[in-house]
Write a protein that holds these residues in place. Structure first.
Motif, PDB file in Angstrom:
ATOM      1  N   TYR A  97     -85.976  -6.361 -29.626  1.00 12.46           N
ATOM      2  CA  TYR A  97     -87.253  -7.287 -29.255  1.00 12.46           C
ATOM      3  C   TYR A  97     -86.739  -8.261 -28.094  1.00 12.46           C
ATOM      4  CZ  TYR A  97     -90.594 -11.079 -29.643  1.00 12.46           C
ATOM      5  OH  TYR A  97     -91.597 -11.963 -29.212  1.00 12.46           O
ATOM      6  N   ASP A  98     -87.727  -8.301 -27.224  1.00 10.22           N
ATOM      7  CA  ASP A  98     -87.363  -9.131 -26.020  1.00 10.22           C
ATOM      8  C   ASP A  98     -88.703 -10.127 -26.070  1.00 10.22           C
ATOM      9  OD1 ASP A  98     -87.680 -10.183 -23.394  1.00 10.22           O
ATOM     10  OD2 ASP A  98     -87.446  -8.465 -22.415  1.00 10.22           O
ATOM     11  N   ARG A  99     -88.141 -11.477 -26.327  1.00 15.78           N
ATOM     12  CA  ARG A  99     -89.085 -12.442 -26.706  1.00 15.78           C
ATOM     13  C   ARG A  99     -89.710 -13.078 -25.302  1.00 15.78           C
ATOM     14  NH1 ARG A  99     -86.951 -16.954 -29.891  1.00 15.78           N
ATOM     15  NH2 ARG A  99     -85.846 -17.462 -27.850  1.00 15.78           N
ATOM     16  N   ASP A 100     -88.941 -13.108 -24.267  1.00 12.63           N
ATOM     17  CA  ASP A 100     -89.263 -13.403 -22.740  1.00 12.63           C
ATOM     18  C   ASP A 100     -90.548 -12.449 -22.420  1.00 12.63           C
ATOM     19  OD1 ASP A 100     -86.998 -14.894 -22.855  1.00 12.63           O
ATOM     20  OD2 ASP A 100     -86.168 -13.831 -21.091  1.00 12.63           O
ATOM     21  N   ARG A 101     -90.603 -11.196 -22.603  1.00  9.61           N
ATOM     22  CA  ARG A 101     -91.810 -10.342 -22.485  1.00  9.61           C
ATOM     23  C   ARG A 101     -92.680 -10.073 -23.524  1.00  9.61           C
ATOM     24  NH1 ARG A 101     -89.323  -5.335 -19.537  1.00  9.61           N
ATOM     25  NH2 ARG A 101     -87.965  -5.769 -21.369  1.00  9.61           N
ATOM     26  N   ASP A 102     -92.226 -10.509 -24.797  1.00 10.67           N
ATOM     27  CA  ASP A 102     -92.811 -10.048 -25.922  1.00 10.67           C
ATOM     28  C   ASP A 102     -93.018  -8.661 -25.875  1.00 10.67           C
ATOM     29  OD1 ASP A 102     -93.834 -10.664 -28.400  1.00 10.67           O
ATOM     30  OD2 ASP A 102     -95.963 -10.616 -27.772  1.00 10.67           O
ATOM     31  N   PHE A 103     -91.936  -7.908 -25.856  1.00 10.57           N
ATOM     32  CA  PHE A 103     -92.011  -6.544 -26.022  1.00 10.57           C
ATOM     33  C   PHE A 103     -90.818  -6.071 -26.974  1.00 10.57           C
ATOM     34  CE2 PHE A 103     -92.518  -4.938 -21.067  1.00 10.57           C
ATOM     35  CZ  PHE A 103     -93.905  -5.342 -21.195  1.00 10.57           C
ATOM     36  N   GLU A 104     -91.169  -4.788 -27.440  1.00 12.48           N
ATOM     37  CA  GLU A 104     -90.290  -4.612 -28.979  1.00 12.48           C
ATOM     38  C   GLU A 104     -90.055  -2.862 -28.590  1.00 12.48           C
ATOM     39  OE1 GLU A 104     -92.281  -5.241 -32.453  1.00 12.48           O
ATOM     40  OE2 GLU A 104     -93.937  -4.272 -31.950  1.00 12.48           O
ATOM     41  N   ALA A 105     -89.140  -2.359 -29.022  1.00 10.05           N
ATOM     42  CA  ALA A 105     -89.243  -0.867 -29.316  1.00 10.05           C
ATOM     43  C   ALA A 105     -88.629  -0.633 -30.579  1.00 10.05           C
ATOM     44  CB  ALA A 105     -88.231  -0.398 -28.256  1.00 10.05           C
ATOM     45  N   PRO A 106     -89.194   0.338 -31.393  1.00 12.72           N
ATOM     46  CA  PRO A 106     -90.263   1.433 -30.752  1.00 12.72           C
ATOM     47  C   PRO A 106     -91.495   0.586 -30.583  1.00 12.72           C
ATOM     48  CG  PRO A 106     -89.245   2.219 -32.994  1.00 12.72           C
ATOM     49  CD  PRO A 106     -88.853   0.865 -32.581  1.00 12.72           C
ATOM     50  N   GLN A 107     -92.183   1.129 -29.382  1.00 12.82           N
ATOM     51  CA  GLN A 107     -93.556   0.491 -29.116  1.00 12.82           C
ATOM     52  C   GLN A 107     -94.467   0.365 -30.246  1.00 12.82           C
ATOM     53  OE1 GLN A 107     -94.998   2.451 -25.520  1.00 12.82           O
ATOM     54  NE2 GLN A 107     -94.039   0.697 -24.103  1.00 12.82           N
ATOM     55  N   HIS A 108     -95.348  -0.807 -30.306  1.00 10.04           N
ATOM     56  CA  HIS A 108     -96.409  -0.595 -31.267  1.00 10.04           C
ATOM     57  C   HIS A 108     -96.135  -0.579 -32.487  1.00 10.04           C
ATOM     58  CE1 HIS A 108     -98.646  -0.202 -27.714  1.00 10.04           C
ATOM     59  NE2 HIS A 108     -98.278   1.260 -27.473  1.00 10.04           N
ATOM     60  N   VAL A 109     -94.507  -0.977 -32.897  1.00  4.75           N
ATOM     61  CA  VAL A 109     -94.435  -0.734 -34.513  1.00  4.75           C
ATOM     62  C   VAL A 109     -94.853  -1.879 -35.266  1.00  4.75           C
ATOM     63  CG1 VAL A 109     -91.993  -1.943 -34.381  1.00  4.75           C
ATOM     64  CG2 VAL A 109     -92.327   0.239 -35.796  1.00  4.75           C
ATOM     65  N   SER A 110     -94.780  -3.260 -34.442  1.00  8.58           N
ATOM     66  CA  SER A 110     -95.446  -4.317 -35.350  1.00  8.58           C
ATOM     67  C   SER A 110     -97.069  -4.376 -35.544  1.00  8.58           C
ATOM     68  CB  SER A 110     -95.170  -5.633 -34.393  1.00  8.58           C
ATOM     69  OG  SER A 110     -93.636  -5.713 -34.742  1.00  8.58           O
ATOM     70  N   GLU A 111     -97.864  -3.462 -35.001  1.00  8.01           N
ATOM     71  CA  GLU A 111     -99.289  -3.219 -35.405  1.00  8.01           C
ATOM     72  C   GLU A 111     -99.625  -3.383 -36.596  1.00  8.01           C
ATOM     73  OE1 GLU A 111    -100.815  -0.194 -32.612  1.00  8.01           O
ATOM     74  OE2 GLU A 111    -100.148  -1.464 -30.992  1.00  8.01           O
ATOM     75  N   CYS A 112     -98.709  -2.477 -37.660  1.00 10.59           N
ATOM     76  CA  CYS A 112     -99.087  -2.410 -38.837  1.00 10.59           C
ATOM     77  C   CYS A 112     -98.249  -3.727 -39.484  1.00 10.59           C
ATOM     78  CB  CYS A 112     -98.261  -1.184 -39.520  1.00 10.59           C
ATOM     79  SG  CYS A 112     -99.039   0.257 -38.777  1.00 10.59           S
ATOM     80  N   HIS A 113     -97.789  -4.575 -38.808  1.00  7.57           N
ATOM     81  CA  HIS A 113     -96.919  -5.732 -39.687  1.00  7.57           C
ATOM     82  C   HIS A 113     -97.787  -7.005 -39.048  1.00  7.57           C
ATOM     83  CE1 HIS A 113     -94.281  -2.412 -40.149  1.00  7.57           C
ATOM     84  NE2 HIS A 113     -93.960  -3.246 -41.296  1.00  7.57           N
ATOM     85  N   ILE A 136     -79.142 -12.519 -29.554  1.00  2.00           N
ATOM     86  CA  ILE A 136     -78.693 -13.178 -28.439  1.00  2.00           C
ATOM     87  C   ILE A 136     -79.929 -14.558 -28.184  1.00  2.00           C
ATOM     88  CG2 ILE A 136     -78.315 -13.063 -25.888  1.00  2.00           C
ATOM     89  CD1 ILE A 136     -77.777 -10.184 -26.447  1.00  2.00           C
ATOM     90  N   GLU A 137     -79.065 -15.525 -28.313  1.00  2.00           N
ATOM     91  CA  GLU A 137     -79.798 -16.810 -27.563  1.00  2.00           C
ATOM     92  C   GLU A 137     -80.929 -17.178 -28.596  1.00  2.00           C
ATOM     93  OE1 GLU A 137     -81.024 -16.943 -23.569  1.00  2.00           O
ATOM     94  OE2 GLU A 137     -79.049 -16.044 -22.829  1.00  2.00           O
ATOM     95  N   GLY A 138     -80.585 -17.145 -29.951  1.00  2.00           N
ATOM     96  CA  GLY A 138     -81.382 -17.591 -30.931  1.00  2.00           C
ATOM     97  C   GLY A 138     -82.694 -16.665 -31.235  1.00  2.00           C
ATOM     98  N   GLY A 139     -82.647 -15.385 -30.934  1.00  2.00           N
ATOM     99  CA  GLY A 139     -83.852 -14.695 -31.184  1.00  2.00           C
ATOM    100  C   GLY A 139     -84.743 -14.076 -29.736  1.00  2.00           C
ATOM    101  N   ARG A 140     -83.861 -14.952 -28.772  1.00  2.12           N
ATOM    102  CA  ARG A 140     -84.572 -14.374 -27.518  1.00  2.12           C
ATOM    103  C   ARG A 140     -84.526 -13.022 -27.220  1.00  2.12           C
ATOM    104  NH1 ARG A 140     -82.132 -15.754 -21.381  1.00  2.12           N
ATOM    105  NH2 ARG A 140     -84.031 -14.708 -20.308  1.00  2.12           N
ATOM    106  N   PHE A 141     -83.336 -12.276 -27.561  1.00  2.00           N
ATOM    107  CA  PHE A 141     -83.416 -10.908 -27.454  1.00  2.00           C
ATOM    108  C   PHE A 141     -82.730 -10.506 -29.017  1.00  2.00           C
ATOM    109  CE2 PHE A 141     -82.656 -12.328 -23.130  1.00  2.00           C
ATOM    110  CZ  PHE A 141     -83.686 -11.729 -22.489  1.00  2.00           C
TER     111      PHE A 141
END
Length: 159
Positions: A97-113, A136-141
């Motif tokens: 998870y990348d909080r700066d860009r609000d991206f995650e992998a696998p993509q779209h895995v949070s749609e069900c959550h 890293i950095e308190g959840g930033r990455f």
């Protein structure tokens, strides 16, 4: 069917807990019918807890706070991979998870959550046998890793 009565289960929320009440008549009298034998009223009914964070007890957590803060995701990925390889040897990145860009992998895995207590990237890693979380950095990455030599069954448990 003539004279049939439709029953619905009543559901109420009380102090963050989902309570299951007894059946109520859809178009019935003002009072609910009696509960089946052995069940109490809604106030006394057993509660179903709301979703809880997953059990991370089998996952080592490494929290890193580099100074100065990292420039971007690529710098964080490099640091996380180095950390994981030092601890696990040959390993595989399961999710991130990348909080700066609000991206995650696998993509779209949070749609069900979306309404759940567990982000999709965490649930994905936990159920695929992750053994290391690099935060890293308190959840930033956040990165989850699995040693390559690890085998898991179809429920994500290590075998």
């Amino acid at each position: 069917m003539a004279g049939a009565t439709l029953l619905m289960e009543s559901v109420a929320y009380d102090k963050g807990v989902l309570l299951h009440g007894g059946p109520e008549m859809k178009n019935g009298p003002s009072e609910s019918p009696p509960f089946p034998a052995g069940l109490a009223s809604t106030a006394d009914a057993p509660a179903c807890p709301l979703p809880q964070p997953p059990d991370l007890s089998g996952i080592a957590v490494v929290a890193l706070n580099p100074q100065p803060p990292l420039a971007d995701y690529l710098a964080a990925l490099s640091l996380a991979r180095d950390t994981a390889q030092a601890r696990l040897g040959e390993c595989m990145l399961l999710s991130w998870y990348d909080r700066d860009r609000d991206f995650e992998a696998p993509q779209h895995v949070s749609e069900c959550h979306q309404a759940g207590a567990v982000p999709g990237y965490v649930d994905y890693a936990v159920h695929r046998g992750a053994t290391l979380r690099v935060d890293i950095e308190g959840g930033r990455f956040v990165f989850f890793f699995l040693p390559v030599a690890t085998q898991v069954d179809n429920t994500g448990r290590r075998i």
